[in-house]
Design an enzyme around this catalytic site. Structure first.
Site: not given
Ligand code: BG6
Length: 472
Positions: A174, A368
């Site tokens: 991320e 995720e």
């Protein structure tokens, strides 16, 4: 009715710093997340580990010593793959040593051997919020180009050692969260006024793009069959305009571009015009060389891995905050929220898959997705978590739709298939697992593991290649 391909990578995902514990065992050095007492969402951290202070991740769920039986439980769940990260400071305690720490390397040998023996494909994030603290203190993390060769050294060691067992890699977790949680995403503190902060953000991400391209080059040389991906938070990009007002619509696009830029550069190989416009408007000057741009162009990544938890809503002029779940937007009256206030929006996931497939036309790996909830053991001794099962089913149905829309989704790894420490807040109370861990916010608990009701739901979904989603 089979929608999911036979070789679909059904899985689960964790990160070293939220699960392993053993923060100073076998030569491990201190990582940035070892200095956060209450998680990373507010960018608050100590400069050193304070003696006597409680850091939830220091013991976490003791996966370091219990991975063997935990992975057996994951195999019982039916997982085909398991995503975890490699704690950089187990391999290079400060990031700057010449030689790697053999004890740290041996731990991941044991871990990957176990996965392979269980028929579970390892999926590895090289850096998941785990920059060595030394590199934060000396260089302010990725703001400095000094980290590029240090990361390359790490990759060389990892690819050489584990390339025979690990075929799916992603470089940075991320990185597009750098705007809102810079300490975690880039090992960096933001300072000064907004233009200066933009300067730091774009320099750090550029340095990470170069490091990513070098990792791809190295992988081609050392593990030609491996797949190299980038990993982004698409909760940062699933931004709806609060109204049809053109300023809301265009503002939402500008927010999405904080995410698109990382995919544009690392999947397409060049900087888009909208970023150059931002640099011009804010007088940002980035240290970029022609050689770096050529490297980025030549060594693009092969797949887009992403997290998706929630969508958000943008209204003109709104101050932008964020946390581990993405942008914190205006309340959306059409969506219910989790107990932690995260909007639940499966259609937003289908939207993200379609949008990214259209933009990049590459394999998508959802690494995720999950629901944090305060699960408790009921009087009957069991853990009933129907909201988690519903969240799982609804999001997988959205993925099934996306696949039928033509999206090349290669896998899905549920976040935290076993309870781990929350990254955002450092809580244990915010549980994602199909397996409960007896550990609490204050560090008490036996660490005993116990299956929740949702365990059987996911097991059945995997066992039927997703068909059970459409029955009953
Ligand atoms: C993602 C992170 O942003 O969100 C994970 O990659 C994190 O590390 C996950 O755990 C969920 O966030 P939280 O704060 O609920 O743990």
């Amino acid at each position: 009715m089979t929608v999911f391909p036979k070789d679909f990578l059904w899985g689960g995902a964790i990160a070293a710093n939220q699960a392993e514990g053993a923060w100073d065992v076998d030569g491990k050095g201190v990582a940035i997340t070892d200095t956060t007492q209450h998680g990373i969402a507010k960018n608050v951290h100590d400069e050193e580990v304070v003696p006597g202070a409680f850091y939830p991740s220091h013991e976490a769920i003791d996966f370091y010593h219990r991975y063997d039986t935990d992975l057996e439980e994951m195999a019982a769940l039916g997982l085909k793959c398991f995503r975890t990260s490699i704690a950089w400071t187990r391999i290079f305690p400060t990031g700057e040593e010449d030689e790697p720490n053999e004890e740290g390397l041996k731990f991941y040998d044991r871990l990957f051997d176990k996965m392979v023996a269980l028929g579970i494909e390892p999926v590895v994030t090289i850096s998941h919020y785990e920059t060595p603290l030394t590199l934060h203190k000396k260089y302010n993390g990725w703001e400095s180009k000094k980290l590029i060769p240090l990361f390359e050294k790490l990759c060389r060691v990892l690819f050489t050692r584990y390339g025979d067992r690990v075929h799916y890699w992603m470089t940075f977790n991320e990185m597009n969260n750098v705007h809102t949680i810079p300490y975690a995403a880039a090992g960096m503190d933001l300072t000064g006024d907004y233009p200066h902060q933009l300067q730091q953000i774009y320099q750090a991400t550029h340095n990470m793009y170069v490091a990513n391209a070098q990792a791809v080059r190295l992988a081609k040389e050392l593990m030609p069959d491996a797949k190299m991906g980038i990993m982004l938070s698409l909760s940062q990009a699933a931004v709806y305009p609060a109204s049809p007002k053109p300023e809301d619509v265009f503002g939402a696009l500008q927010l999405q571009r904080r995410t698109f830029v990382s995919a544009d550069v690392q999947l397409r190989g060049y900087y888009p015009g909208y970023v150059k416009r931002i640099w011009k408007d804010y007088k940002v000057t980035i240290d970029i060389t022609d050689d770096e741009l050529a490297l980025i162009k030549q060594y693009t990544s092969q797949y887009l891995a992403f997290s998706y938890y929630r969508s958000s809503t943008y209204q003109e002029g709104m101050k932008i905050y964020g946390d581990t779940g993405g942008v914190v937007g205006k309340p959306n009256p059409y969506l219910k929220e989790s107990a932690w206030g995260w909007p639940i929006d499966p259609l937003g996931l289908r939207w993200m898959c379609n949008l990214m497939q259209d933009r990049y036309d590459c394999p998508l790996f959802i690494v995720e997705n999950g629901l944090g909830a305060a699960d408790e053991i009921s009087e009957d001794g069991k853990i009933h978590d129907p909201e988690r099962s519903a969240y799982l089913r609804d999001h997988l149905k959205a993925i099934a739709d996306a696949i039928q829309d033509g999206c090349k989704v290669i896998g899905y790894t549920w976040w935290g298939p076993i309870d781990i420490v929350s990254a955002g807040t450092g809580e244990m109370k915010k549980r994602y697992g199909f397996v409960y861990v007896d550990r609490h916010n204050d560090g008490s608990g036996t660490l005993k593991r116990q299956r929740k009701d949702s365990f059987d739901i996911y097991r059945q979904i995997i066992e039927t290649d997703g068909d059970s989603l459409f029955q009953g």
